[in-house]
Motif scaffolding. Sequence first.
Motif, PDB file in Angstrom:
ATOM      1  N   LEU A  63       0.817  -1.213   0.000  1.00 50.68           N
ATOM      2  CA  LEU A  63       0.000   0.000   0.000  1.00 50.68           C
ATOM      3  C   LEU A  63       0.848   1.258   0.000  1.00 50.68           C
ATOM      4  CD1 LEU A  63      -2.694  -1.078   2.611  1.00 50.68           C
ATOM      5  CD2 LEU A  63      -2.834  -1.152   0.114  1.00 50.68           C
ATOM      6  N   PHE A  64       2.173   1.097   0.118  1.00 50.96           N
ATOM      7  CA  PHE A  64       3.077   2.237   0.170  1.00 50.96           C
ATOM      8  C   PHE A  64       4.438   1.834  -0.387  1.00 50.96           C
ATOM      9  CE2 PHE A  64       3.742  -0.114   4.047  1.00 50.96           C
ATOM     10  CZ  PHE A  64       5.125  -0.124   4.182  1.00 50.96           C
ATOM     11  N   THR A  65       5.277   2.843  -0.594  1.00 45.82           N
ATOM     12  CA  THR A  65       6.672   2.615  -0.958  1.00 45.82           C
ATOM     13  C   THR A  65       7.524   3.535  -0.105  1.00 45.82           C
ATOM     14  OG1 THR A  65       8.234   2.417  -2.798  1.00 45.82           O
ATOM     15  CG2 THR A  65       6.752   4.321  -2.835  1.00 45.82           C
ATOM     16  N   GLU A  66       8.818   3.271  -0.042  1.00 48.90           N
ATOM     17  CA  GLU A  66       9.734   4.121   0.707  1.00 48.90           C
ATOM     18  C   GLU A  66      10.778   4.697  -0.235  1.00 48.90           C
ATOM     19  OE1 GLU A  66      11.326   2.287   4.192  1.00 48.90           O
ATOM     20  OE2 GLU A  66       9.351   2.089   5.109  1.00 48.90           O
ATOM     21  N   VAL A  67      11.058   5.997  -0.059  1.00 48.71           N
ATOM     22  CA  VAL A  67      12.003   6.698  -0.927  1.00 48.71           C
ATOM     23  C   VAL A  67      12.820   7.697  -0.122  1.00 48.71           C
ATOM     24  CG1 VAL A  67      10.495   6.516  -2.962  1.00 48.71           C
ATOM     25  CG2 VAL A  67      10.412   8.566  -1.548  1.00 48.71           C
ATOM     26  N   LYS A  68      13.909   8.144  -0.738  1.00 49.27           N
ATOM     27  CA  LYS A  68      14.667   9.309  -0.288  1.00 49.27           C
ATOM     28  C   LYS A  68      15.122  10.041  -1.535  1.00 49.27           C
ATOM     29  CE  LYS A  68      16.355   8.297   4.287  1.00 49.27           C
ATOM     30  NZ  LYS A  68      17.485   8.254   5.206  1.00 49.27           N
ATOM     31  N   PHE A  69      15.194  11.357  -1.424  1.00 42.91           N
ATOM     32  CA  PHE A  69      15.671  12.177  -2.523  1.00 42.91           C
ATOM     33  C   PHE A  69      17.161  12.435  -2.346  1.00 42.91           C
ATOM     34  CE2 PHE A  69      11.144  13.245  -2.107  1.00 42.91           C
ATOM     35  CZ  PHE A  69      10.722  12.976  -3.399  1.00 42.91           C
ATOM     36  N   THR A  70      17.834  12.722  -3.473  1.00 42.33           N
ATOM     37  CA  THR A  70      19.249  13.078  -3.440  1.00 42.33           C
ATOM     38  C   THR A  70      19.462  14.366  -4.232  1.00 42.33           C
ATOM     39  OG1 THR A  70      19.797  11.786  -5.419  1.00 42.33           O
ATOM     40  CG2 THR A  70      19.991  10.658  -3.300  1.00 42.33           C
ATOM     41  N   VAL A  71      20.387  15.168  -3.754  1.00 40.68           N
ATOM     42  CA  VAL A  71      20.845  16.346  -4.490  1.00 40.68           C
ATOM     43  C   VAL A  71      22.359  16.253  -4.530  1.00 40.68           C
ATOM     44  CG1 VAL A  71      21.037  18.856  -4.507  1.00 40.68           C
ATOM     45  CG2 VAL A  71      18.867  17.786  -3.890  1.00 40.68           C
ATOM     46  N   ASN A  72      22.916  16.307  -5.734  1.00 41.93           N
ATOM     47  CA  ASN A  72      24.364  16.186  -5.931  1.00 41.93           C
ATOM     48  C   ASN A  72      24.898  14.920  -5.258  1.00 41.93           C
ATOM     49  OD1 ASN A  72      24.114  18.669  -7.219  1.00 41.93           O
ATOM     50  ND2 ASN A  72      24.720  19.809  -5.405  1.00 41.93           N
ATOM     51  N   ASP A  73      24.142  13.819  -5.385  1.00 43.37           N
ATOM     52  CA  ASP A  73      24.494  12.497  -4.842  1.00 43.37           C
ATOM     53  C   ASP A  73      24.481  12.413  -3.322  1.00 43.37           C
ATOM     54  OD1 ASP A  73      24.822  11.210  -7.360  1.00 43.37           O
ATOM     55  OD2 ASP A  73      26.777  12.182  -7.560  1.00 43.37           O
ATOM     56  N   GLU A  74      23.947  13.412  -2.634  1.00 40.36           N
ATOM     57  CA  GLU A  74      23.834  13.398  -1.172  1.00 40.36           C
ATOM     58  C   GLU A  74      22.390  13.103  -0.774  1.00 40.36           C
ATOM     59  OE1 GLU A  74      26.265  13.808   1.168  1.00 40.36           O
ATOM     60  OE2 GLU A  74      27.732  13.848  -0.470  1.00 40.36           O
ATOM     61  N   PHE A  75      22.214  12.098   0.101  1.00 39.78           N
ATOM     62  CA  PHE A  75      20.886  11.741   0.592  1.00 39.78           C
ATOM     63  C   PHE A  75      20.343  12.802   1.536  1.00 39.78           C
ATOM     64  CE2 PHE A  75      22.037   7.344  -0.475  1.00 39.78           C
ATOM     65  CZ  PHE A  75      20.828   6.859  -0.930  1.00 39.78           C
ATOM     66  N   GLU A  76      19.030  12.975   1.505  1.00 45.35           N
ATOM     67  CA  GLU A  76      18.362  13.763   2.530  1.00 45.35           C
ATOM     68  C   GLU A  76      18.182  12.878   3.767  1.00 45.35           C
ATOM     69  OE1 GLU A  76      14.361  14.812   1.406  1.00 45.35           O
ATOM     70  OE2 GLU A  76      13.848  12.762   0.932  1.00 45.35           O
ATOM     71  N   PHE A  77      17.894  13.478   4.897  1.00 42.87           N
ATOM     72  CA  PHE A  77      17.594  12.761   6.146  1.00 42.87           C
ATOM     73  C   PHE A  77      18.604  11.654   6.446  1.00 42.87           C
ATOM     74  CE2 PHE A  77      13.156  13.846   4.606  1.00 42.87           C
ATOM     75  CZ  PHE A  77      13.039  14.963   5.409  1.00 42.87           C
ATOM     76  N   GLN A  78      19.876  11.988   6.399  1.00 40.00           N
ATOM     77  CA  GLN A  78      20.903  10.978   6.659  1.00 40.00           C
ATOM     78  C   GLN A  78      20.726  10.420   8.066  1.00 40.00           C
ATOM     79  OE1 GLN A  78      24.731  11.340   5.240  1.00 40.00           O
ATOM     80  NE2 GLN A  78      24.108  12.296   3.340  1.00 40.00           N
ATOM     81  N   ASN A  79      20.833   9.103   8.169  1.00 44.66           N
ATOM     82  CA  ASN A  79      20.668   8.347   9.423  1.00 44.66           C
ATOM     83  C   ASN A  79      19.283   8.517  10.029  1.00 44.66           C
ATOM     84  OD1 ASN A  79      23.392   7.420   9.328  1.00 44.66           O
ATOM     85  ND2 ASN A  79      24.020   9.444  10.060  1.00 44.66           N
ATOM     86  N   GLN A  80      18.292   8.791   9.189  1.00 40.12           N
ATOM     87  CA  GLN A  80      16.903   8.889   9.622  1.00 40.12           C
ATOM     88  C   GLN A  80      16.043   7.994   8.736  1.00 40.12           C
ATOM     89  OE1 GLN A  80      15.415  12.902  10.130  1.00 40.12           O
ATOM     90  NE2 GLN A  80      17.495  13.662  10.445  1.00 40.12           N
ATOM     91  N   ASP A  81      14.790   7.824   9.131  1.00 39.45           N
ATOM     92  CA  ASP A  81      13.866   6.977   8.379  1.00 39.45           C
ATOM     93  C   ASP A  81      13.635   7.519   6.967  1.00 39.45           C
ATOM     94  OD1 ASP A  81      13.564   5.293  10.546  1.00 39.45           O
ATOM     95  OD2 ASP A  81      11.731   6.275  11.245  1.00 39.45           O
ATOM     96  N   ASN A  82      13.256   6.614   6.087  1.00 38.15           N
ATOM     97  CA  ASN A  82      12.891   6.973   4.721  1.00 38.15           C
ATOM     98  C   ASN A  82      11.527   7.649   4.705  1.00 38.15           C
ATOM     99  OD1 ASN A  82      15.198   5.538   3.883  1.00 38.15           O
ATOM    100  ND2 ASN A  82      14.019   3.639   3.789  1.00 38.15           N
ATOM    101  N   ARG A  83      11.240   8.331   3.610  1.00 39.07           N
ATOM    102  CA  ARG A  83       9.884   8.852   3.399  1.00 39.07           C
ATOM    103  C   ARG A  83       8.990   7.674   3.039  1.00 39.07           C
ATOM    104  NH1 ARG A  83       9.471  14.494   2.086  1.00 39.07           N
ATOM    105  NH2 ARG A  83      11.535  15.439   1.906  1.00 39.07           N
ATOM    106  N   ARG A  84       7.804   7.653   3.563  1.00 44.57           N
ATOM    107  CA  ARG A  84       6.829   6.612   3.233  1.00 44.57           C
ATOM    108  C   ARG A  84       5.730   7.270   2.410  1.00 44.57           C
ATOM    109  NH1 ARG A  84       4.933   1.928   7.420  1.00 44.57           N
ATOM    110  NH2 ARG A  84       6.987   1.097   7.000  1.00 44.57           N
ATOM    111  N   VAL A  85       5.573   6.789   1.181  1.00 44.06           N
ATOM    112  CA  VAL A  85       4.581   7.340   0.258  1.00 44.06           C
ATOM    113  C   VAL A  85       3.450   6.326   0.128  1.00 44.06           C
ATOM    114  CG1 VAL A  85       4.170   8.163  -2.087  1.00 44.06           C
ATOM    115  CG2 VAL A  85       6.394   8.563  -0.990  1.00 44.06           C
TER     116      VAL A  85
END
Length: 121
Positions: free
Chosen positions: A80-102
Amino acid sequence: MRTIITVTIVFFLFLFSSCVQKSYKRTVVFTLDVSQVKNVKKVGIRGNDKPLSWDSDFEMKEIIKDSLYKATITGETGYLFTEVKFTVNDEFEFQNQDNRRVYFDEKKDTTFYKATFNSLK
């Protein structure tokens, strides 16, 4: 003898019946605001459902220069959902934190997800 045959048939029917969760074709349109990030050269998204992966970026297309990016992802899933993270210039957002749940829109084929890089607002 008839009982043995009946039990055997029931056993094989049970054994070969499908217990696999039904999957659905899901489309998510991701829109990402990166206006608070300086020197944006590359924007991507990573996740656990194909065509996404955690190993490489799915490139997002620039809509407004250095500000707004978009990606449309279509895949098959039984969840019912997926998990993602965005990157800018190959750097992850929310480092060492949970993924976004969509969570997928269950009433429509397409889910629209708007986000700001490194922010849950």
